[in-house]
Design a protein around this motif. Structure first.
Motif, mmCIF file in Angstrom:
data_model
loop_
_atom_site.group_PDB
_atom_site.id
_atom_site.type_symbol
_atom_site.label_atom_id
_atom_site.label_comp_id
_atom_site.label_asym_id
_atom_site.label_seq_id
_atom_site.Cartn_x
_atom_site.Cartn_y
_atom_site.Cartn_z
ATOM 1 N N PHE A 158 -2.858 -3.271 -9.120
ATOM 2 C CA PHE A 158 -2.724 -2.109 -8.241
ATOM 3 C C PHE A 158 -3.275 -0.845 -8.924
ATOM 4 O O PHE A 158 -2.521 0.067 -9.278
ATOM 5 C CB PHE A 158 -1.256 -1.914 -7.847
ATOM 6 C CG PHE A 158 -0.605 -3.150 -7.300
ATOM 7 C CD1 PHE A 158 -0.988 -3.676 -6.073
ATOM 8 C CD2 PHE A 158 0.383 -3.805 -8.018
ATOM 9 C CE1 PHE A 158 -0.394 -4.827 -5.564
ATOM 10 C CE2 PHE A 158 0.986 -4.945 -7.521
ATOM 11 C CZ PHE A 158 0.591 -5.468 -6.292
ATOM 12 N N PRO A 159 -4.572 -0.794 -9.114
ATOM 13 C CA PRO A 159 -5.164 0.325 -9.863
ATOM 14 C C PRO A 159 -5.051 1.676 -9.150
ATOM 15 O O PRO A 159 -5.241 2.715 -9.787
ATOM 16 C CB PRO A 159 -6.631 -0.093 -10.016
ATOM 17 C CG PRO A 159 -6.879 -1.052 -8.887
ATOM 18 C CD PRO A 159 -5.591 -1.787 -8.705
ATOM 19 N N LYS A 160 -4.757 1.690 -7.861
ATOM 20 C CA LYS A 160 -4.663 2.954 -7.132
ATOM 21 C C LYS A 160 -3.330 3.672 -7.353
ATOM 22 O O LYS A 160 -3.165 4.823 -6.951
ATOM 23 C CB LYS A 160 -4.863 2.721 -5.629
ATOM 24 C CG LYS A 160 -6.253 2.229 -5.257
ATOM 25 C CD LYS A 160 -6.375 2.037 -3.750
ATOM 26 C CE LYS A 160 -7.757 1.548 -3.362
ATOM 27 N NZ LYS A 160 -7.873 1.343 -1.886
ATOM 28 N N VAL A 161 -2.378 2.991 -7.983
ATOM 29 C CA VAL A 161 -1.055 3.581 -8.198
ATOM 30 C C VAL A 161 -1.067 4.410 -9.476
ATOM 31 O O VAL A 161 -1.615 3.997 -10.497
ATOM 32 C CB VAL A 161 0.023 2.486 -8.289
ATOM 33 C CG1 VAL A 161 1.405 3.105 -8.531
ATOM 34 C CG2 VAL A 161 0.028 1.640 -7.025
ATOM 35 N N ASP A 162 -0.457 5.578 -9.420
ATOM 36 C CA ASP A 162 -0.305 6.441 -10.598
ATOM 37 C C ASP A 162 0.904 5.961 -11.380
ATOM 38 O O ASP A 162 1.997 6.517 -11.277
ATOM 39 C CB ASP A 162 -0.139 7.893 -10.148
ATOM 40 C CG ASP A 162 0.069 8.853 -11.313
ATOM 41 O OD1 ASP A 162 -0.161 8.444 -12.475
ATOM 42 O OD2 ASP A 162 0.476 10.002 -11.065
ATOM 43 N N GLY B 71 0.794 -1.223 0.000
ATOM 44 C CA GLY B 71 0.000 0.000 0.000
ATOM 45 C C GLY B 71 0.824 1.270 0.000
ATOM 46 O O GLY B 71 0.272 2.369 0.140
ATOM 47 N N ARG C 122 -0.959 -2.750 -13.425
ATOM 48 C CA ARG C 122 -2.168 -1.913 -13.421
ATOM 49 C C ARG C 122 -3.391 -2.702 -12.970
ATOM 50 O O ARG C 122 -4.253 -2.182 -12.261
ATOM 51 C CB ARG C 122 -2.395 -1.326 -14.813
ATOM 52 C CG ARG C 122 -1.510 -0.121 -15.110
ATOM 53 C CD ARG C 122 -1.781 0.405 -16.486
ATOM 54 N NE ARG C 122 -1.171 1.714 -16.672
ATOM 55 C CZ ARG C 122 -0.822 2.223 -17.838
ATOM 56 N NH1 ARG C 122 -1.032 1.509 -18.943
ATOM 57 N NH2 ARG C 122 -0.307 3.420 -17.936
ATOM 58 N N ASP D 4 -0.016 3.713 -3.175
ATOM 59 C CA ASP D 4 -1.382 4.158 -3.457
ATOM 60 C C ASP D 4 -1.425 5.680 -3.613
ATOM 61 O O ASP D 4 -0.961 6.424 -2.732
ATOM 62 C CB ASP D 4 -2.332 3.740 -2.341
ATOM 63 C CG ASP D 4 -2.633 2.254 -2.362
ATOM 64 O OD1 ASP D 4 -2.179 1.571 -3.293
ATOM 65 O OD2 ASP D 4 -3.325 1.780 -1.424
ATOM 66 N N GLY D 5 -1.966 6.137 -4.741
ATOM 67 C CA GLY D 5 -2.106 7.567 -4.991
ATOM 68 C C GLY D 5 -0.811 8.271 -5.321
ATOM 69 O O GLY D 5 -0.784 9.504 -5.416
#
Length: 315
Positions: A136-140, A115, A133, A118-119
């Protein structure tokens, strides 16, 4: 003053090359013969680590023996059937505030599973982008770059990009001279722009489709001129939308970002090989003003034009 303590945390199954990068690069950094870093290779419990290439490694210790490291680096791991290691996650999440955390290659999977991304912007090896992706869709995720520096959390693309990231950290910690000496010791380029594209496999444009190469060549002779995207697309005989799409297919980046990078490269060449005033370097490279040149060079390299010239100027 004690050296900066780095823990290289290997996770089963580790990429052996990635595991060796930090122990090779950081010990080459010294000040008056005093080491600036001490590097410890460890596993979470001190046990051996399988690698992705058919051999095993015995780390010097487990994480318990290290105390509180200043930096933790997680090398790449095998991503087939990747699963979170709860002990590794707990260790990473419980590191003291201010600890610098880095990943090399697919080590980003380990940080993301904990985590920690995240973001936040991050990168990983281009071949694992879609899997990353999906998991871990929350990662830019920034899939095209060599490395990402987001302050206390940094990540790099695959293999040799880990060397670029370590040299970037050296440069930020102790300046260009220290980083350049470490690069020379390891016989690698002292700097590659973190925003430079990875060498990604890309499908070739379909036969018969007019490419953007002639326009790229045309641009290289006009770096000092004010150029709009509309004018560039017009030279290629395409609409802006079509040109932008085809340009990205062929280069992996947008036309204006590519143009900016060429201008910065030309400015670097002028700083290295001429004695032109910095204002003229900016004008001749299409960056308009010394302020603009300073802004872009700092963003790409972490130093301004005057410092760059002092470091890299060819006598």
């Amino acid at each position: 003053m004690r050296p900066h303590r780095i823990a290289v945390l290997g996770v089963d199954t580790v990429v052996g090359f990635d595991l060796s990068i930090a122990p090779q690069v950081f010990p080459c950094a010294s000040s008056s013969d005093d080491p600036l870093y001490e590097v410890h290779v460890c596993s979470i419990d001190g046990g051996p680590l399988r690698t992705t290439r058919g051999f095993s490694i015995m780390p010097e210790s487990g994480t318990d023996a290290l105390g509180e490291p200043d930096t933790v680096i997680v090398p790449g791991v095998e991503t087939d059937d990747f699963a979170e290691d709860p002990k590794v996650t707990a260790y990473l999440r419980n590191l003291p505030a201010g600890t610098r955390i880095m990943s090399i290659c697919t080590g980003a999977f380990v940080l993301a599973a904990a985590g920690l991304l995240d973001g936040r912007p991050a990168t990983t090896h281009w071949a694992h982008v879609e899997q990353f992706r999906e998991m871990f869709p929350k990662v830019d995720l920034r899939p095209d770059v060599l490395f990402v520096d987001d302050g206390d959390v940094l990540s790099s693309a695959g293999v040799a990009a880990g060397i670029d990231l370590c040299l970037h950290v050296l440069r930020n910690d102790h300046g260009s001279d220290v980083a350049n000496r470490a690069a020379r010791r390891n016989i690698v380029p002292p700097w590659r722009d973190g925003g430079q594209s990875q060498f990604i496999e890309r499908p070739m444009p379909s036969p018969g489709i007019t490419g953007t190469a002639p326009t790229r060549e045309w641009l290289m002779h006009r770096l000092a001129e004010p150029l709009t995207l509309e004018a560039i697309a017009a030279h290629a005989g395409m609409s802006v939308r079509t040109f932008t799409r085809r340009f990205r297919e062929e280069t992996g980046t947008s036309p204006l970002d590519w143009l900016l990078r060429q201008r910065i490269e030309h400015a670097r060449h002028l700083l290295e090989h001429t004695d032109l005033p910095i204002e003229e370097v900016a004008l001749n490279s299409g960056l308009s003003t010394a302020t603009s040149l300073r802004k872009h060079l700092r963003a790409r390299m972490g130093i301004g034009p005057a410092a760059y010239r002092r470091t890299f100027h060819q006598q």
